[in-house]
Design a protein around this motif. Sequence first.
Motif, PDB file in Angstrom:
ATOM      1  N   GLU A  19       3.259  -3.819  -7.061  1.00 42.72           N
ATOM      2  CA  GLU A  19       3.595  -3.783  -5.644  1.00 42.72           C
ATOM      3  C   GLU A  19       4.884  -4.563  -5.397  1.00 42.72           C
ATOM      4  O   GLU A  19       5.124  -5.595  -6.014  1.00 42.72           O
ATOM      5  CB  GLU A  19       2.445  -4.396  -4.837  1.00 42.72           C
ATOM      6  CG  GLU A  19       2.411  -3.902  -3.394  1.00 42.72           C
ATOM      7  CD  GLU A  19       1.186  -4.430  -2.643  1.00 42.72           C
ATOM      8  OE1 GLU A  19       1.198  -4.352  -1.419  1.00 42.72           O
ATOM      9  OE2 GLU A  19       0.252  -4.920  -3.301  1.00 42.72           O
ATOM     10  N   ASN A  68       6.802  -6.832   0.116  1.00 41.14           N
ATOM     11  CA  ASN A  68       5.707  -6.333   0.933  1.00 41.14           C
ATOM     12  C   ASN A  68       4.619  -7.388   1.114  1.00 41.14           C
ATOM     13  O   ASN A  68       3.567  -7.105   1.659  1.00 41.14           O
ATOM     14  CB  ASN A  68       5.115  -5.075   0.272  1.00 41.14           C
ATOM     15  CG  ASN A  68       4.514  -4.137   1.300  1.00 41.14           C
ATOM     16  OD1 ASN A  68       4.802  -4.245   2.485  1.00 41.14           O
ATOM     17  ND2 ASN A  68       3.668  -3.237   0.843  1.00 41.14           N
ATOM     18  N   SER A  86      -0.812  -9.063   0.729  1.00 43.04           N
ATOM     19  CA  SER A  86      -0.164  -7.770   0.951  1.00 43.04           C
ATOM     20  C   SER A  86      -0.350  -7.361   2.405  1.00 43.04           C
ATOM     21  O   SER A  86      -1.339  -7.722   3.042  1.00 43.04           O
ATOM     22  CB  SER A  86      -0.754  -6.713   0.020  1.00 43.04           C
ATOM     23  OG  SER A  86      -2.079  -6.411   0.402  1.00 43.04           O
ATOM     24  N   LYS A  87       0.629  -6.625   2.924  1.00 45.09           N
ATOM     25  CA  LYS A  87       0.586  -6.259   4.338  1.00 45.09           C
ATOM     26  C   LYS A  87      -0.654  -5.437   4.668  1.00 45.09           C
ATOM     27  O   LYS A  87      -1.211  -5.553   5.754  1.00 45.09           O
ATOM     28  CB  LYS A  87       1.858  -5.498   4.720  1.00 45.09           C
ATOM     29  CG  LYS A  87       3.030  -6.441   4.880  1.00 45.09           C
ATOM     30  CD  LYS A  87       4.245  -5.774   5.482  1.00 45.09           C
ATOM     31  CE  LYS A  87       5.368  -6.796   5.653  1.00 45.09           C
ATOM     32  NZ  LYS A  87       6.667  -6.176   5.818  1.00 45.09           N
ATOM     33  N   SER A  88      -1.105  -4.634   3.701  1.00 44.54           N
ATOM     34  CA  SER A  88      -2.285  -3.816   3.969  1.00 44.54           C
ATOM     35  C   SER A  88      -3.550  -4.679   4.086  1.00 44.54           C
ATOM     36  O   SER A  88      -4.490  -4.318   4.788  1.00 44.54           O
ATOM     37  CB  SER A  88      -2.471  -2.775   2.867  1.00 44.54           C
ATOM     38  OG  SER A  88      -2.532  -3.406   1.607  1.00 44.54           O
ATOM     39  N   THR A 117      -4.499  -7.745   7.874  1.00 38.61           N
ATOM     40  CA  THR A 117      -5.440  -7.659   8.993  1.00 38.61           C
ATOM     41  C   THR A 117      -6.779  -8.250   8.593  1.00 38.61           C
ATOM     42  O   THR A 117      -7.370  -9.042   9.320  1.00 38.61           O
ATOM     43  CB  THR A 117      -5.641  -6.195   9.422  1.00 38.61           C
ATOM     44  OG1 THR A 117      -4.373  -5.562   9.480  1.00 38.61           O
ATOM     45  CG2 THR A 117      -6.290  -6.119  10.786  1.00 38.61           C
TER      46      THR A 117
END
Length: 103
Positions: free
Chosen positions: A2, A6, A19-21, A24
């Motif tokens: 990755e 990011n 990681s941005k994913s 949340t």
Amino acid sequence: GECEANKVTCAVCKKEGISKSAFTDHILQCKKFKVECPYCDAELSVGEGLPEDAPIDWTSTIIQHVFEECSQFELNCGWCEQDISWSNFAAHISGDPSSMDSG
């Protein structure tokens, strides 16, 4: 792998390389994250004292504060139009109607 660009750092708990994913999910489980009560401005620390891997239940923490601890949360009585605190509300509406202030 990755892209490193990011990845983000949580400003609350300073954890790096998220990681941005997954960010949340991290915020929802971040043990240091605090939320402010909209009624009394108390800072609710949702994850304080919980083990690192324990799930955080935001909703129940906020609801518990509002209904059990918050001094500013009031409901307007539909009959007499008084603002009644939540802790007194059940007693207020189940009380003897003749003893109620009719305004």
